[in-house]
Design an enzyme around this catalytic site. Structure first.
Site, PDB file in Angstrom:
ATOM      1  CE  LYS A  69      -1.498   3.092  -5.852  1.00  0.00           C
ATOM      2  NZ  LYS A  69      -2.418   1.932  -5.247  1.00  0.00           N
ATOM      3  NE  ARG A 103       1.470  -2.564  -1.796  1.00  0.00           N
ATOM      4  CZ  ARG A 103       1.880  -1.761  -2.887  1.00  0.00           C
ATOM      5  NH1 ARG A 103       2.041  -1.011  -2.907  1.00  0.00           N
ATOM      6  NH2 ARG A 103       2.752  -2.841  -3.545  1.00  0.00           N
TER       7      ARG A 103
END
Length: 310
Positions: free
Chosen positions: A231, A270
């Protein structure tokens, strides 16, 4: 420490949500069946490529596969449930047949119903405050394990909705309000997984504050999923000469977050690079002294074949 005894195995995966191992942090592998993912640029957009990649992630140690047919990157555009299902249903069916435990990343109740019918096990809904009554009713009726993600707005608007009095207090309060809505509709509390929603209406420092506060999320009694993989806030941390590290160069930082999340008691991480994060989680549990000897589905199958138990 609790362990899970296996009684039946799929060809590659754990086979069901209930058979997932306990006592350690799980690794959820990301499988984007999209042409516009921020992380892989649509490498697995075709059905055959997506199935092959899913099998590869299982072989590398993924406990769960999270299949997504619609990008949720900032600024992405919505697609119809019909298009989403066209992209992912054949993939879900094939990987379910291989014994994979499947989570499906969707905002749409119609898609959630279709993938549960096709063999998926979890619904991973990143709609956050915008969760629809239809989704609430569906997961309550099916008693489907449900990942409740904190988010505000849509991918097109969320960057402008990151103002909080206290990001940890506010995110927890908003998640608990949504949790109560699900429980009030009849979903069993133990079927709810909380996700702080890193990157969803969160600025860089806010993501770090949420990660530092993971024990407050696990203290709710719910499983907690951490989705930091590749991210933007990791890219900003690793910037060089004012330029953020590209997504493909963030896997080592992702693995570090995974180890720390495991140390803090996360249920699952994840990730895109399964092997690196599976190794990092194993190190974290060895450090804590809590890791059972068998780490991954393939090893557990070998133990079962020889009469061993997990």
């Amino acid at each position: 420490m609790t362990t899970t005894t296996r009684t039946a195995y799929g060809p590659l995966g754990w086979g069901s949500f209930e058979d997932l191992p306990t006592g350690r942090t799980l690794v959820m592998g990301v499988l984007n069946v999209t042409p516009d993912s921020f992380s892989d640029g649509g490498e697995h957009a075709g059905h055959e490529a997506a199935i092959a990649h899913g099998l590869r992630l299982l072989a590398e140690g993924a406990d769960v596969l999270d299949v997504g047919g619609e990008s949720t990157r900032p600024g992405s555009e919505r697609i119809t449930p019909a298009e989403e299902q066209r992209r992912i249903l054949p993939v879900v069916e094939a990987l379910a047949a291989a014994g994979a435990v499947l989570s499906v990343d969707t905002l749409h109740a119609a898609t959630a119903a279709a993938v549960l019918d096709a063999g998926a096990h979890l619904v991973n809904d990143v709609s956050g405050l915008s969760v629809t009554p239809e989704m609430v009713e569906l997961v309550a009726e099916r008693q489907a394990p449900y990942v409740l993600t904190h988010a505000r707005g849509t991918p097109a608007t969320m960057d402008g909705l990151a103002d909080y009095d206290d990001v940890v207090d506010d995110v927890l309060a908003e998640l608990e309000t949504l949790r109560d809505r699900l429980v009030g509709a009849g979903l069993a509390p133990e079927r709810i997984v909380l996700d702080p929603g890193l990157g969803f209406a969160k600025r860089g420092a806010q993501n770090w504050a949420l990660l530092r506060a993971l024990p407050r999320f696990t203290a709710t009694g719910h499983r907690v999923l951490v989705g930091a993989s590749r991210k933007r806030f990791l890219g900003a941390l690793l910037e060089t000469d004012g330029t953020a590290r590209p997504a493909a160069g963030r896997d080592a930082a992702t693995a570090a977050v995974g180890a720390l999340a495991a140390h803090a008691g996360a249920w699952a991480v994840r990730v895109h690079d399964v092997r690196a994060s599976a190794d990092a989680v194993a190190v974290a549990h060895a450090w804590l002294g809590t890791e059972p000897a068998v780490l991954r589905p393939g090893a557990a199958r070998a133990a079962a074949a020889g009469g061993g138990a997990r």
